[in-house]
Every structure is written in structure tokens, then in C-alpha cells.
Scaffold this active site. Structure first.
Site, PDB file in Angstrom:
ATOM      1  N   LYS A 179       4.335  -4.151  -8.683  1.00  0.00           N
ATOM      2  CA  LYS A 179       3.890  -5.525  -8.236  1.00  0.00           C
ATOM      3  C   LYS A 179       2.226  -5.481  -8.405  1.00  0.00           C
ATOM      4  O   LYS A 179       1.555  -4.685  -7.577  1.00  0.00           O
ATOM      5  CB  LYS A 179       4.262  -5.683  -6.845  1.00  0.00           C
ATOM      6  CG  LYS A 179       4.106  -7.176  -6.696  1.00  0.00           C
ATOM      7  CD  LYS A 179       3.632  -7.423  -5.166  1.00  0.00           C
ATOM      8  CE  LYS A 179       2.242  -7.504  -4.991  1.00  0.00           C
ATOM      9  NZ  LYS A 179       1.231  -8.486  -5.649  1.00  0.00           N
ATOM     10  N   PRO A 180       1.799  -6.328  -9.287  1.00  0.00           N
ATOM     11  CA  PRO A 180       0.357  -6.006  -9.487  1.00  0.00           C
ATOM     12  C   PRO A 180      -0.120  -7.066  -8.539  1.00  0.00           C
ATOM     13  O   PRO A 180       0.395  -8.266  -7.972  1.00  0.00           O
ATOM     14  CB  PRO A 180      -0.022  -6.496 -10.888  1.00  0.00           C
ATOM     15  CG  PRO A 180       1.368  -7.366 -11.376  1.00  0.00           C
ATOM     16  CD  PRO A 180       2.503  -6.887 -10.321  1.00  0.00           C
ATOM     17  N   SER A 181      -1.589  -6.960  -8.525  1.00  0.00           N
ATOM     18  CA  SER A 181      -2.443  -7.968  -7.433  1.00  0.00           C
ATOM     19  C   SER A 181      -2.085  -9.290  -7.904  1.00  0.00           C
ATOM     20  O   SER A 181      -1.899  -9.754  -9.204  1.00  0.00           O
ATOM     21  CB  SER A 181      -3.766  -7.699  -7.474  1.00  0.00           C
ATOM     22  OG  SER A 181      -4.486  -8.759  -6.792  1.00  0.00           O
ATOM     23  N   GLU A 254      -3.592   5.320  -1.793  1.00  0.00           N
ATOM     24  CA  GLU A 254      -5.298   5.120  -2.191  1.00  0.00           C
ATOM     25  C   GLU A 254      -5.964   4.118  -1.452  1.00  0.00           C
ATOM     26  O   GLU A 254      -5.547   2.959  -2.101  1.00  0.00           O
ATOM     27  CB  GLU A 254      -5.345   5.185  -3.675  1.00  0.00           C
ATOM     28  CG  GLU A 254      -4.599   6.040  -4.433  1.00  0.00           C
ATOM     29  CD  GLU A 254      -5.183   7.754  -4.456  1.00  0.00           C
ATOM     30  OE1 GLU A 254      -5.942   7.758  -3.762  1.00  0.00           O
ATOM     31  OE2 GLU A 254      -4.496   8.631  -4.993  1.00  0.00           O
ATOM     32  N   GLY A 256      -9.077   2.438   1.461  1.00  0.00           N
ATOM     33  CA  GLY A 256     -10.838   2.056   1.116  1.00  0.00           C
ATOM     34  C   GLY A 256     -11.553   3.039   1.299  1.00  0.00           C
ATOM     35  O   GLY A 256     -11.218   4.290   1.542  1.00  0.00           O
TER      36      GLY A 256
END
Ligand code: NDP
Length: 485
Positions: A179-181, A254, A256
Site C-alpha cells: 500500500k503506497p502513500s 523504519e 522518524g
């Protein structure tokens, strides 16, 4: 079929089927101009369920499960070839969606292909192990795929971030639902299409576009997803880890950063200045590893910061497709507004603006999501602007007096993703590098990345590692097989 441009709503990919899904389609906007890129199909909970079940069935089929490693590697190499052939188009696509400088997008397309090649090589050469025997038996360690891996990605660098996840997961023998942004929805669609063209069996790489709140949560909650590989904000990462814990699904996170960038008085100050500028302002600061807290030894602080402010004010802010531009827009209008609010918050807390601090006055840029590269002084490390991730072109500068105090301040953060140290005194660089709590430390360089070394964070910057030789292990479960002799 090209899978693109021909329909009003851009479909997503489940198996070998392109579908616009049952969710509410959403708009993709070009942040450099405010223009529309197009409508994107959204995967509902039912669509996500279908994607995961398709992936599970494809992964279980002998044609993938029992494919010999060199054959799997050959497919990954062909995907890399096709990314290279289509690099310009992929770069343009990413630039239209997240506004990143075109030359950065071209470099990232090459990085995406490199990830497929690297994990192809590992796939083909990776051995199983025979452990020392402690009795009359043979002890073997094999590495098995999880099955279905969910990959969830942010908008800042999909060409590389998505490739490093998918290449490693496929090399390990998994099937992927990505699921991409919502802000960068079509890069993964295009690469999945290229993967089918490269001969990847249908269902092994599926892409579901949609919003995090609907498509993302459905994917994370699906009982057949055995590993969630997530890159994004720490708050989202924690929510995903909590959900995954409920069914003991594995997570690789992964997250901030708020990375310290350290300049000692004995450094090559010209090189350090270049490194600091690149470290924080490349990708318009939208980088998890951006060096956003600059610590400069007090004896050179004034002069260094003055030069830095002059160099920052001279950076050319402009459209991403203009070769002269050095600072492109932020990835969305909503994100630009967030960055602006955080700079205002810092001002309220007493920070002094030493460069930038606002939207550019240039009328040519008025329709884009631009924000000037900004330096903030008169801040303490405990200030909100030094503790919270801005994810934009905003640098905080702080003087330091001695090594012990410096290390304490550098580590005084919830994050632990990266750090940089500039000094010509190598033993000092070594001491500081060892003392800093971060997944990556650069000495006399910054933001130097390679697929061949592990990447990930200490503390709230995440758990698990991607890339590097052992990066493939993130996508595998060890299995012990013992044979009585
Ligand atoms: P988010 O955490 O908001 O989103 C990341 C992805 O997760 C998006 O695809 C998003 O969908 C999705 N998502 C959001 N909420 C949920 C949910 N509840 N369940 C499942 N999926 C969800 O981060 P951003 O996209 O804003 O990216 C910026 C962040 O990413 C920064 O904090 C940055 O530090 C971090 N990052 C870390 C990197 C690293 O390697 N450590 C590299 C790059 C970025 P949607 O787009 O629809 O919101």
C-alpha cells in the site's frame, strides 16, 4: 496493456487484474503546480481481503514456492532492467506526485533498480547453514519466507523505499501486498506492472492504493499477513506494532528521526558546510535521516552559522523540473502548512529565524507548496522544534562546549536514526560515533546511502533493519531441521 492513463480512475493491481476497487477514489495532486494528476482507485476492506488471499494462494503455488533461487534471481534482474529502461518515465511520475527535484528522482530510479539487482545476487548466493552438531544428528538452519508480506510506504522516496522492501521480500520467497502513500500512489503500480512483464507470477506482487485509515488499517489487520514492513511516521508505526502484536505478526519498522549533525572546530569547515546543507535541505528536508539538529563547537559557531545562513539564502528555490532548482516544493499543500505551523511554533517558543522562515515571495511559485529553506537559532535542545520531527527544510542550530555535553544532547531525543560528525581528529570521531545512539553514523560525510549496508533506527526510529546482506533475513523466518543419524 499499459495499465495507465486510459481510464478516469486509475486502477490498482490484484493478481493480474486491474481494478478500481470499491473504495472512494481519491485525487492525486501535483504539489509543484496544484494541478491534478488524476483520480486513483481506493481499495476497500473487501478489496484488501481479496488481495491478501490472492497473494497467499500465489505464494503457496509450487511455481513460486519451489522456484530455484537462480530463476527467482533472474526475474528480479529483469525487473531491474525494466526499471532502468523506464527510469525517465518513473522519475517524472514520482516528480509529479511528490514534487521532488527531477535529478533526485532519476537517481532514485537507479537506486530502485540497484535494490532489485542486489537482492537478486543475494537470492542466488545465499546459503543455508549446518550448525555444529552436539550429538549424533545433523543440525540445519533453513530460512523460510513468511508468506504474505504487507509493505506500507510513505511519500518521500517511493522509488527507493518501495524497491528495497519488495526486492528483499521477493528474493526471500514471499508474496507482497503493497500500500503506497496516498500522495504517491502510482509508482508502485507501474513497477508492479513491469514486474509482471518481467515474468513474476501474478499474485506475487499486488498493489492496493487507498488511504491509510481504510486501506492501510485493513491490510495491517488481515490475519493472513504474517509480516508488516512499514516505513513512515513513528505514531503510525506504533499503531501498526500494537495491531500486529495481537496476532503475533512480525513487524519491521523504519520510522522518524531528528538526527544530530555535529561540527567540531577542527573540521574541514568548508566541506562540513556543504555536508550540512546537503544533509538537511536535499529532498527539501523531507528525509527521515535529515540532519536537523546542528551542533557546532562554540569557538567556530558564529562564523560557521553566518556562512551557513548566507549559503542557505542563496539556494535556488524553484520547480522540480528546472535543472537550476536546488529546493523543490514540499510534497503536498497539507504538509507545507504543517511545516509552516511548526516554524511559527518555534518562533513562539523564542527561536530566531536566521534564514528563510516563510513561503517564497516569488510569484512564479505561488501555486506550488513551496517553503524557504529555514535556519532557526536561539533554541535549546529541549525545545519542541528540536524534539519533534518537522520533515521539511528546517534546521535548528545549537552551540556546544565539550564532547561529553555534546553526546548527552545529541542523544537526548526519542529518535535514533542517523547522525553526522565532522572532525579531522579520527579518534574523537570514533568515540563520538560509538557513543551516539543511532542506526547510521556518518563521519566527514552525510546522507551517503548504500543498499549494501543495513539501515534502520535505534529507539523510536524503528525496529529491524532493511538493506545490507542480512536485510533479506528481515523477510525470512529461520527454521531448524535436525536429522537423527
Ligand atoms: P505516515 O506514517 O502518515 O504514512 C506512511 C504510510 O502509512 C502511508 O502509506 C499511509 O497512508 C499509511 N498509514 C497511515 N495511517 C495508517 C494506519 N493507521 N494503518 C496503516 N497504514 C497507515 O507517514 P508519512 O507518509 O507522512 O511519511 C512521513 C514519515 O515517514 C516521517 O515521519 C518520516 O520520518 C518517515 N520516514 C521514515 C523513513 C525511514 O526509513 N526511517 C524513510 C522515509 C520516511 P496515507 O498516505 O493514506 O496516509
Amino acid at each position: 496493456m499499459h495499465g495507465d492513463h486510459t481510464q478516469a480512475v486509475r486502477p490498482f493491481l490484484i493478481g493480474s487484474t486491474w481494478t478500481t476497487g470499491q473504495g472512494q477514489p481519491f485525487e492525486s495532486i501535483n504539489p509543484a503546480t496544484g494541478g491534478r494528476n488524476g483520480l486513483i482507485g481506493a481499495a476497500s476492506k473487501a478489496d484488501v481481503d481479496f488481495a491478501v488471499r490472492t497473494a497467499k494462494a500465489a505464494q503457496a503455488r509450487p511455481e513460486w514456492r519451489q522456484m530455484l533461487p537462480h530463476q527467482r534471481a533472474a526475474i528480479l534482474h529483469r525487473i531491474a532492467d525494466l526499471i532502468e529502461v523506464n527510469a525517465e518515465e518513473l522519475a517524472d511520475r514520482q516528480m509529479r506526485e511528490n514534487g521532488k527535484l527531477r535529478r533526485e528522482c532519476v537517481t532514485q530510479a537507479a537506486g530502485g533498480a540497484a535494490a532489485y539487482r542486489y537482492f537478486a545476487a543475494i537470492c542466488e548466493t545465499m546459503p543455508s547453514e549446518i550448525a555444529p552438531s552436539r550429538g549424533d544428528h545433523l543440525s540445519m538452519v533453513l530460512y523460510e519466507p513468511y508468506g504474505v508480506v504487507a509493505a506500507i510506504t510513505p511519500w518521500n522516496s517511493p522509488l527507493t523505499l518501495e524497491s528495497q522492501k519488495v526486492a528483499a521480500a521477493l528474493a526471500a520467497g514471499n508474496a507482497v501486498v503493497l500500500k503506497p502513500s496516498e500522495f504517491t500512489p502510482t509508482i508502485a503500480l507501474r513497477i508492479a506492472e513491469l514486474a509482471l512483464e518481467a515474468g513474476l507470477p501474478p499474485g506475487i506482487f499486488n498493489v492496493v492504493t487507498g488511504l491509510g485509515a481504510e486501506t492501510g488499517t485493513a491490510l495491517v489487520a488481515h490475519p493472513d499477513v504474517r509480516l508488516i514492513s512499514f516505513t513512515g511516521g513513528t505514531a503510525t508505526g506504533k499503531a501498526i506494532a500494537r495491531e500486529a502484536a495481537g496476532r503475533m505478526a512480525a513487524v519491521a519498522l523504519e520510522l522518524g528521526g531528528k538526527s544530530p549533525h555535529i561540527v567540531f572546530a577542527d573540521a574541514d569547515l568548508d566541506k562540513a558546510l556543504e555536508g550540512v546543507l546537503h544533509g538537511v535541505f536535499s529532498s527539501t528536508g523531507q528525509s527521515c535521516i535529515a540532519g536537523t539538529r546542528l551542533f557546532v563547537e562554540r569557538s567556530v559557531y558564529e562564523g560557521f552559522v553566518q556562512k551557513l545562513a548566507t549559503a542557505t539564502n542563496a539556494l535556488r528555490v524553484g520547480p522540480p523540473d528546472d535543472a537550476q532548482s536546488q529546493i523543490a516544493p514540499l510534497s503536498s499543500f497539507i504538509h507545507r502548512d504543517k511545516v509552516e505551523t511548526m516554524v511559527d511554533m518555534a518562533r513562539e517558543d523564542g527561536a530566531t529565524v536566521l534564514a528563510g522562515g516563510s513561503r517564497p515571495g516569488d510569484a512564479r511559485l505561488a501555486n506550488g507548496a513551496y517553503f524557504l529553506p529555514t535556519i532557526l537559532g536561539n533554541v535549546s535542545n529541549s525545545a519542541r522544534i528540536c524534539q519533534q520531527e518537522v520533515f521539511g527544510p528546517v534546521l535548528c542550530v545549537l552551540p556546544f562546549d565539550n564532547e561529553a555535553d555534546l553526546v548527552a544532547q545529541a542523544n537526548d531525543t526519542l529518535f535514533g536514526l542517523a547522525a553526522g560528525v565532522w572532525t579531522q581528529d579520527f579518534p574523537k570521531a570514533w568515540r563520538v560515533a560509538r557513543a551516539i545512539e543511532a542506526g547510521t553514523v556518518w563521519i566527514n560525510t552525510y546522507k551517503t546511502l548504500s543498499v549494501s549496508v543495513p539501515f534502520g533506527g535505534f529507539k523510536e526510529s524503528g525496529s529491524g533493519r532493511e538493506k545490507g546482506f542480512f536485510g533479506i533475513r528481515t523477510y525470512q523466518e529461520p527454521k531448524t531441521v535436525m536429522v537423527g543419524l
